[in-house]
Structures are given as structure tokens and as C-alpha cells.
Motif scaffolding. Sequence first.
Motif, short mmCIF file in Angstrom:
data_model
loop_
_atom_site.label_atom_id
_atom_site.label_comp_id
_atom_site.label_asym_id
_atom_site.label_seq_id
_atom_site.Cartn_x
_atom_site.Cartn_y
_atom_site.Cartn_z
N LEU A 55 0.84 -1.18 -0.12
CA LEU A 55 -0.31 0.26 -0.18
C LEU A 55 0.94 1.66 -0.52
O LEU A 55 2.18 1.20 0.23
CB LEU A 55 -1.49 -0.06 1.44
CG LEU A 55 -1.88 -1.41 1.60
CD1 LEU A 55 -2.48 -1.04 2.34
CD2 LEU A 55 -2.52 -1.04 0.41
N CYS A 56 0.56 2.25 -0.63
CA CYS A 56 1.28 3.00 -0.66
C CYS A 56 0.45 4.30 -0.82
O CYS A 56 -0.63 4.83 -1.24
CB CYS A 56 1.86 3.77 -2.30
SG CYS A 56 2.78 4.83 -2.05
N ALA A 57 1.06 5.72 -0.12
CA ALA A 57 0.08 7.32 -0.09
C ALA A 57 0.47 8.12 -0.21
O ALA A 57 0.24 9.22 -0.99
CB ALA A 57 -0.35 7.30 1.73
N GLY A 58 1.48 8.20 -1.28
CA GLY A 58 1.84 8.88 -2.79
C GLY A 58 2.67 9.67 -1.47
O GLY A 58 3.76 9.71 -0.96
N ASP A 59 3.25 10.97 -2.24
CA ASP A 59 4.37 11.83 -2.27
C ASP A 59 5.23 11.04 -2.69
O ASP A 59 7.06 11.12 -2.51
CB ASP A 59 4.36 12.62 -1.16
CG ASP A 59 3.99 13.63 -0.99
OD1 ASP A 59 3.53 13.69 -1.76
OD2 ASP A 59 3.87 14.45 -0.58
N MET A 60 5.86 9.79 -3.97
CA MET A 60 6.94 9.27 -4.48
C MET A 60 7.90 10.15 -5.16
O MET A 60 9.30 9.03 -5.06
CB MET A 60 6.20 8.05 -4.81
CG MET A 60 5.55 7.08 -4.04
SD MET A 60 6.20 6.52 -2.52
CE MET A 60 6.50 4.59 -3.19
#
Length: 266
Positions: A55-60
Motif C-alpha cells: 500500500l502506498c499513500a503518495g508523494d513518491m
Amino acid sequence: MIRFRTQVYKLTSSKIPEGKKLKAAFLTDLHGREFGPGNQVLLEEICRQQPDLVLCAGDMIVRTLPHSIPVARALLLKLSEDFPVYMALGNHECRMKLQPETARIYTDYEEELVKGGIKIFHNEKKDLKIGDIPLTIYGLELPMEYYHKPDSPTLTCGQIKNLLGSGDPSRLNILLAHNPKYGKAYFSWNADLTLCGHYHGGILRLSRHRGLTSPQYLLFPPFCCGDFEKEGKYILVSAGLGEHTIPVRIHNPRELLIIELESTGS
């Protein structure tokens, strides 16, 4: 080489059948950082953990640094070869896709991720069944006004329902929500587990839950870092894997979160 720590959270839920477990890796705020060539060290740690999903919540990425895109793209696509990957956007992705001079660059990036099998949420949901565990993943994408510095609007449970609908109380509901400022609203909504980033652990981390500031210049912001629980619901706020603009961390290691969920009766 820059380093990160693996932070493990063991949580329980009445929505998980007895004897069953769910394991997720959560990453956020990479901002184009690399842990070893090609992020090999980070990839090896995630593979060692063998999560059921990533799961990833962004600002990569960093919106002003297009060269951060290949780093994030390579990492996410490599993960998608071994695990289902689900991602919501942070303020950097949202701003990049809204600005005329970078919109095409961002669109190409997202299209490549989707072609690689990564599910990217734009105020959407996805119903899954992992083993015997029915779950729904939601991705919240807030308008940019909710990232204004230093003031931003209030977010209510009703406004989240307008964007995402209401969670199914019979399913395990996981909410990817980049900005932890609105933790009270997330608790009021039907998420059993909310995953956030954005605050980078407060720059100077003062304790398990307290940090000095946030990207919106708030001092000692609530829901800054760590784990929060209310009536069997959880919010986890990662200190993130990278940083930008002010590359400072004091008593505040970069984090990969591993979340292990099991039945309350286990």
C-alpha cells in the motif's frame, strides 16, 4: 548510503476471521530517494517480509524534480511483479498533474504504472478478498486547498462520504489518505485502518506520537507520527522514506511500515 527502519505494527480487528491474518507493507513519501542502487535494499526488505499486498499513500516523487519519477516508477513496477500494489496520491502528484508544464509528464508516469498492474485511486475503492478476509481499499484524493500553508479548510466525515461513499461495515475497510491533519474525520468515517504520511515525522521527532512541525508549518501538529487507536479503529502515520526542500531528520528515522492484522479472538 541513507538508511531506513522497518516499523512493525501488530493490530487486531473483529472483521478478520479467527485464525486468519493479513500482512501489508506501507510506504509513503519516497520523494525520489534510493536505498542502494535501484532501491535494491528497500526491495529486498519488502520481499523478505512477504506481505499480502503493498500500500502506498503518495508523494513518491518531488513535483519540481522530474528526475524523481524514474526512481519511483522503477520501484513501484518492480514491486508489482511480486505483489498487488495499491496507491493513492499525495500533494506532489496532485500538483504535478494540475500544472500545465508538468501535466503530461505526470500522466505518462501514471499510465506506465497502471499498465504495470498498479491500482491508483482517485477517490475510488477496490473490493478484494485475501484468503478468507473480505476487505475494501479506499484512496482519498483531496483538493489542493487542503494542503494550503498554514491554513486549510476543515474536513468533515460528511465531506469524505461525498468523495468516497460510506464504508461497508461488514468488510475490513482500509483508507489511504496522504494528509494526517484530518485524523478526527478519518476516525468518524468507517475506516478500520487509515494510512497516512505527509508530515515526515515532524522533522524533529519528540516522542512516539509527537513531532515539531509539518509541511503546512503547523507546530506540534496532532496525528504527527506513529499509531493512534479509537474504539477498535486505527490510524498509522508513517515518517516516510524520504524528504525534500528541508532534508533534515532529528531522532526521526525514515520508515517502512509492516502491518500485521489478525482477529481479535486470536
